[in-house]
Design a protein around this motif. Structure first.
Motif, short mmCIF file in Angstrom:
data_model
loop_
_atom_site.label_atom_id
_atom_site.label_comp_id
_atom_site.label_asym_id
_atom_site.label_seq_id
_atom_site.Cartn_x
_atom_site.Cartn_y
_atom_site.Cartn_z
N VAL A 201 0.85 -1.18 0.00
CA VAL A 201 0.00 0.00 0.00
C VAL A 201 0.90 1.24 0.00
O VAL A 201 1.71 1.41 0.90
CB VAL A 201 -0.93 0.02 1.24
N PRO A 202 0.76 2.11 -1.00
CA PRO A 202 1.60 3.30 -1.04
C PRO A 202 1.20 4.28 0.08
O PRO A 202 0.13 4.17 0.65
CB PRO A 202 1.32 3.90 -2.42
N PRO A 203 2.07 5.23 0.39
CA PRO A 203 1.80 6.18 1.48
C PRO A 203 0.45 6.88 1.35
O PRO A 203 -0.18 7.18 2.35
CB PRO A 203 2.95 7.18 1.39
N HIS A 204 -0.03 7.15 0.15
CA HIS A 204 -1.29 7.86 -0.03
C HIS A 204 -2.48 6.92 -0.21
O HIS A 204 -3.60 7.36 -0.44
CB HIS A 204 -1.19 8.82 -1.23
N GLY A 205 -2.23 5.62 -0.11
CA GLY A 205 -3.32 4.64 -0.26
C GLY A 205 -4.18 4.56 0.99
O GLY A 205 -3.75 4.84 2.09
#
Length: 133
Positions: free
Chosen positions: A82-86
């Motif tokens: 999961v990316p930081p902005h997910g």
């Protein structure tokens, strides 16, 4: 501990030990009540708990059966980065998602949203991994 939890724990142990394999019909509530020396309502409450967990499923023939045992997170089928902005949220699946993912009754899904895109994963067998920060 509530009595219905004790009955549910005993049934979980029987399922885990293979005494009640996936697909087997579960004995009637009356029979289980007699076996565990409880009231029928207590047994029904235990069965309801195990259905919510996905260990028991209601078959098309209206018979309660042992479902496919959920796998532990340690044996995950999928690891999702999961990316930081997910954003991840849990919800119950739609009927289509349940069929498409082969989920037992009561098994939620994890929805990963990245911008406008969404990915849907079964909550069992999926591990979410965030970057170290």
């Amino acid at each position: 501990m509530a009595r219905y939890h004790e009955v549910a724990d005993a049934l979980r142990e029987r399922i885990a030990a293979g005494e009640m394999p996936p697909g087997d019909a579960v004995p009637s509530a009356d029979r289980l009540a007699h076996e565990y020396d409880t009231g029928r309502d207590t047994t029904l409450k235990a069965l309801k708990l195990l259905r919510r967990e996905g260990l028991l499923v209601l078959g098309r023939d209206n018979i309660v059966r042992v479902g496919d045992a959920p796998r532990a997170a340690a044996t995950a089928d999928t690891v999702v980065d999961v990316p930081p902005h997910g954003v991840v949220r849990a919800r119950m699946p739609t009927p289509w998602e349940r069929d498409e993912l082969g989920l037992a009754d009561g098994v939620p899904v994890l929805v990963v949203r990245i911008g406008e895109d969404e990915e849907v994963h079964p909550a069992t067998g999926t591990v979410m991994r965030w970057p170290a920060g």
